[in-house]
Design an enzyme around this catalytic site. Structure first.
Site, PDB file in Angstrom:
ATOM      1  N   CYS A 183       6.205   5.862   8.871  1.00 57.17           N
ATOM      2  CA  CYS A 183       6.663   4.990   7.784  1.00 57.17           C
ATOM      3  C   CYS A 183       8.111   5.191   7.393  1.00 57.17           C
ATOM      4  CB  CYS A 183       5.778   5.192   6.556  1.00 57.17           C
ATOM      5  SG  CYS A 183       4.113   4.586   6.805  1.00 57.17           S
ATOM      6  N   GLY A 204      14.337  21.245   4.686  1.00 60.69           N
ATOM      7  CA  GLY A 204      13.805  21.682   5.977  1.00 60.69           C
ATOM      8  C   GLY A 204      14.259  20.748   7.080  1.00 60.69           C
ATOM      9  N   GLU A 261       0.862  -1.192   0.000  1.00 60.89           N
ATOM     10  CA  GLU A 261       0.000   0.000   0.000  1.00 60.89           C
ATOM     11  C   GLU A 261       0.892   1.234   0.000  1.00 60.89           C
ATOM     12  OE1 GLU A 261      -3.402   0.419  -0.018  1.00 60.89           O
ATOM     13  OE2 GLU A 261      -2.651   2.467  -0.250  1.00 60.89           O
ATOM     14  N   PHE A 262       0.558   2.203  -0.849  1.00 64.13           N
ATOM     15  CA  PHE A 262       1.414   3.386  -0.964  1.00 64.13           C
ATOM     16  C   PHE A 262       0.722   4.661  -0.493  1.00 64.13           C
ATOM     17  CE2 PHE A 262       2.421   0.327  -4.366  1.00 64.13           C
ATOM     18  CZ  PHE A 262       3.714  -0.004  -3.989  1.00 64.13           C
ATOM     19  N   ARG A 274      -0.586   7.960   1.224  1.00 61.37           N
ATOM     20  CA  ARG A 274       0.050   9.005   2.035  1.00 61.37           C
ATOM     21  C   ARG A 274      -0.966   9.491   3.056  1.00 61.37           C
ATOM     22  NH1 ARG A 274       0.442  13.010  -2.714  1.00 61.37           N
ATOM     23  NH2 ARG A 274      -1.505  11.915  -3.064  1.00 61.37           N
ATOM     24  N   LYS A 310      11.097   4.322   9.968  1.00 62.72           N
ATOM     25  CA  LYS A 310      11.204   2.913  10.397  1.00 62.72           C
ATOM     26  C   LYS A 310      11.386   1.983   9.189  1.00 62.72           C
ATOM     27  CE  LYS A 310       6.737   1.148   9.802  1.00 62.72           C
ATOM     28  NZ  LYS A 310       6.312   0.011   9.063  1.00 62.72           N
TER      29      LYS A 310
HETATM   30  C1  UDX Z   1       5.003   7.839   3.135  1.00 62.96           C
HETATM   31  C2  UDX Z   1       5.014   7.533   1.637  1.00 62.96           C
HETATM   32  O1  UDX Z   1       4.974   8.768   0.890  1.00 62.96           O
HETATM   33  C3  UDX Z   1       3.831   6.660   1.280  1.00 62.96           C
HETATM   34  O2  UDX Z   1       3.850   6.338  -0.103  1.00 62.96           O
HETATM   35  C4  UDX Z   1       3.904   5.393   2.122  1.00 62.96           C
HETATM   36  O3  UDX Z   1       2.775   4.587   1.867  1.00 62.96           O
HETATM   37  C5  UDX Z   1       3.965   5.731   3.608  1.00 62.96           C
HETATM   38  O4  UDX Z   1       5.045   6.630   3.855  1.00 62.96           O
HETATM   39  P1  UDX Z   1       3.633   9.518   4.703  1.00 62.96           P
HETATM   40  O5  UDX Z   1       4.305   8.893   5.882  1.00 62.96           O
HETATM   41  O6  UDX Z   1       2.164   9.800   4.764  1.00 62.96           O
HETATM   42  O7  UDX Z   1       3.821   8.578   3.414  1.00 62.96           O
HETATM   43  O8  UDX Z   1       4.391  10.874   4.447  1.00 62.96           O
HETATM   44  P2  UDX Z   1       5.079  11.642   3.230  1.00 62.96           P
HETATM   45  O9  UDX Z   1       4.113  12.521   2.551  1.00 62.96           O
HETATM   46  O10 UDX Z   1       5.872  10.717   2.398  1.00 62.96           O
HETATM   47  O11 UDX Z   1       6.073  12.589   4.050  1.00 62.96           O
HETATM   48  C6  UDX Z   1       7.052  12.021   4.905  1.00 62.96           C
HETATM   49  C7  UDX Z   1       7.850  13.096   5.599  1.00 62.96           C
HETATM   50  O12 UDX Z   1       8.724  13.727   4.677  1.00 62.96           O
HETATM   51  C8  UDX Z   1       7.052  14.206   6.268  1.00 62.96           C
HETATM   52  O13 UDX Z   1       7.600  14.437   7.557  1.00 62.96           O
HETATM   53  C9  UDX Z   1       7.271  15.396   5.351  1.00 62.96           C
HETATM   54  O14 UDX Z   1       7.192  16.618   6.038  1.00 62.96           O
HETATM   55  C10 UDX Z   1       8.690  15.137   4.851  1.00 62.96           C
HETATM   56  N1  UDX Z   1       8.989  15.771   3.554  1.00 62.96           N
HETATM   57  C11 UDX Z   1       8.284  15.448   2.437  1.00 62.96           C
HETATM   58  C12 UDX Z   1      10.038  16.693   3.461  1.00 62.96           C
HETATM   59  O15 UDX Z   1      10.718  16.989   4.460  1.00 62.96           O
HETATM   60  N2  UDX Z   1      10.326  17.251   2.245  1.00 62.96           N
HETATM   61  C13 UDX Z   1       9.634  16.948   1.128  1.00 62.96           C
HETATM   62  O16 UDX Z   1       9.964  17.492   0.062  1.00 62.96           O
HETATM   63  C14 UDX Z   1       8.582  16.011   1.225  1.00 62.96           C
END
Ligand code: UDX
Length: 447
Positions: free
Chosen positions: A271, A264, A159-160, A162, A274
């Site tokens: 996700c 940042g 599953e992907f 977000r 870990k």
């Molecule tokens: C992620 C994957 O994107 C998703 O496909 C998978 O199923 C689960 O893990 P998610 O944990 O919801 O999803 O968060 P995501 O949108 O990927 O962001 C992860 C982290 O990266 C956040 O803390 C976000 O602030 C940070 N981030 C994201 C950045 O610091 N810079 C960016 O350009 C993008």
């Protein structure tokens, strides 16, 4: 006859998947081992903040006025086994305490509880993120322990989704990946996903290890992209460059792309951190650790950003200890549009400053209850304005739209000092400067 579907585990992934399956027209039975969760779901309430999920759920949960009644919940494994043709396993796989490896106990116990109730042909579909090799092991377990024997098949379907976009990602996934061992499994999964496939979602059929690896490699790639731009931010700071311009300029190369290049305080959540650690641990077990040693660096670049934010704050406060300094923190969740504070970079920064004697006041649009429960000793305010009142410095640590829409002039009236540090490179620097603020951001030249 339409397929009957069950969903085991009703967290972010399972609750969304169950509601989406009902939306696609299937009869769905969800199971969880936590009674409070089941009670809430039966009332059509979602145990977390996820845009659009409650509406979707309420459209289908049996007993709710006007619902289709296609979605029900239970805690009874026998009922679940009896009901379903296809069983989705959506339980979580957290990091094991004190180790990098992933904790498989919830997946293992779900399969062990389900197996004795599979009396006829059934397909069990794993969606949890697991170490490569797990599907092979679990398929053998099912064949041995289910009364249906080899008719109790397994497939792996990562599953992907977000957080913050869980509903749209589940109803219209950008790809559907299925690891299967038989034509029958593939056929069943094509039936389950017929609607999104018709609407254009690519359907990729693989073997077990590839399906498992797709998930962990996708998350490793995303983590690498973020740490890459954060490493460039460090170089920009050392040279006077501007990482936001750099990201824009390299992003126009469509082989690189602009997404996930926001520098940042780095990635967090349940996700990415870990998953890359579990991936390294698994590679070690397989004797392939060299292939993933780069992830160690990705992890450490990421964790370093939190400390860099603390130091930038210290610098702006004159370089000494934080004692007696009032720090406003805007954002507690690991990303916007979520109430999830697991491994949140924002809370980590807030916590570090607080533990060094700073008077920290946090405000977040949705994450206040979760933040309070894991960090009760921080100060909390009911609005951004209240958090900023009397502050010597304002830190923007989670990029909620609400923060971009703040009026810097109004905040300037109540702050003790007009100093703002953007840890997400998302605020309009010019607007803040025009309102008299000193504006600093990670990887960009100072005010
Ligand atoms: C992620 C994957 O994107 C998703 O496909 C998978 O199923 C689960 O893990 P998610 O944990 O919801 O999803 O968060 P995501 O949108 O990927 O962001 C992860 C982290 O990266 C956040 O803390 C976000 O602030 C940070 N981030 C994201 C950045 O610091 N810079 C960016 O350009 C993008």
């Amino acid at each position: 006859m339409a397929l009957k579907i069950t969903v085991i585990g009703t967290g972010y992934l399972g609750a969304t998947h169950a509601a989406a399956m009902a939306e696609l027209g299937f009869e769905v039975l969800g199971l969880d081992v936590v009674p409070e969760k089941i009670d809430k779901l039966r009332r059509g309430e979602v145990p977390m903040y996820e845009p659009g999920l409650e509406e979707l759920l309420r459209r289908h949960v049996a007993g709710i006025e006007g619902s289709t009644g296609r979605l029900r919940f239970t805690m009874d494994w026998a009922e679940l086994g009896e009901f379903g043709d296809v069983h989705f396993v959506c339980v979580n796989t957290p990091q094991r305490h004190g180790e990098y490896a992933c904790d498989m106990s919830y997946v293992d116990s779900a399969i062990a509880s389900l197996a004795p109730h599979l009396k006829g042909p059934a397909l069990v579909v794993g969606k949890s993120t697991v170490p490569v090799g797990s599907a092979d092991r679990l398929a053998a377990y099912l064949a041995e322990h289910a009364p249906a024997g080899a008719d109790a098949e397994l497939a792996w379907n990562p599953e992907f989704l977000r957080e913050g976009f869980a509903v749209q990602d589940t109803l219209r996934p950008d790809r559907i990946v299925v690891g299967v061992r038989s034509e029958r499994s593939e056929k069943l999964l094509r039936e389950v996903y017929a609607t999104p496939v018709e609407e254009g979602s690519p359907f990729v059929v693989t073997d077990f290890p590839t399906a498992e690896l797709v998930k962990t490699s996708a998350n490793s790639f995303l983590a690498t992209k973020i740490s890459f731009i954060n490493a460039m931010a460090e170089l920009c700071e050392a040279t006077g460059g501007d990482v936001t311009k750099l990201a824009e300029a390299i992003g126009y190369d469509d082989r690189i792309g602009r997404k996930f290049l926001r520098a940042g305080i780095g990635f967090g959540g349940g996700c990415l951190p870990k998953d890359i650690r579990a991936f390294m641990a698994r590679a070690g077990e397989l004797g392939a650790d060299q292939a993933l040693t780069f992830l160690r660096e990705i992890d450490s670049i990421n964790m370093r950003q939190r400390g860099r934010m603390v130091e930038l704050t210290r610098q702006e406060l004159g370089g000494g200890p934080f004692l007696g300094k009032r720090v406003a923190v805007l954002g507690a969740t690991f990303k916007p549009d979520s109430d999830d504070v697991r491994d949140s970079p924002a809370l980590n920064v807030a916590g570090q400053i607080h533990l060094q004697g700073g008077q920290v006041t946090v405000y977040d649009p949705k994450g206040m209850d979760n933040a309070r429960s894991i960090f009760p000793t921080l100060g909390y305010a009911d609005s951004a304005l209240e958090a900023v009142r009397g502050a010597h410095v304002v830190l923007h640590l989670t990029e909620w739209r609400e923060f971009r829409e703040l009026d810097p002039a109004e905040l300037g009236e109540v702050a003790a000092e007009r100093v703002v540090l953007d840890g997400r490179n998302a605020l309009d620097a010019e607007a803040w400067r025009r309102a008299g603020w000193r504006f600093r951001a990670m990887g960009r030249p100072g005010a």
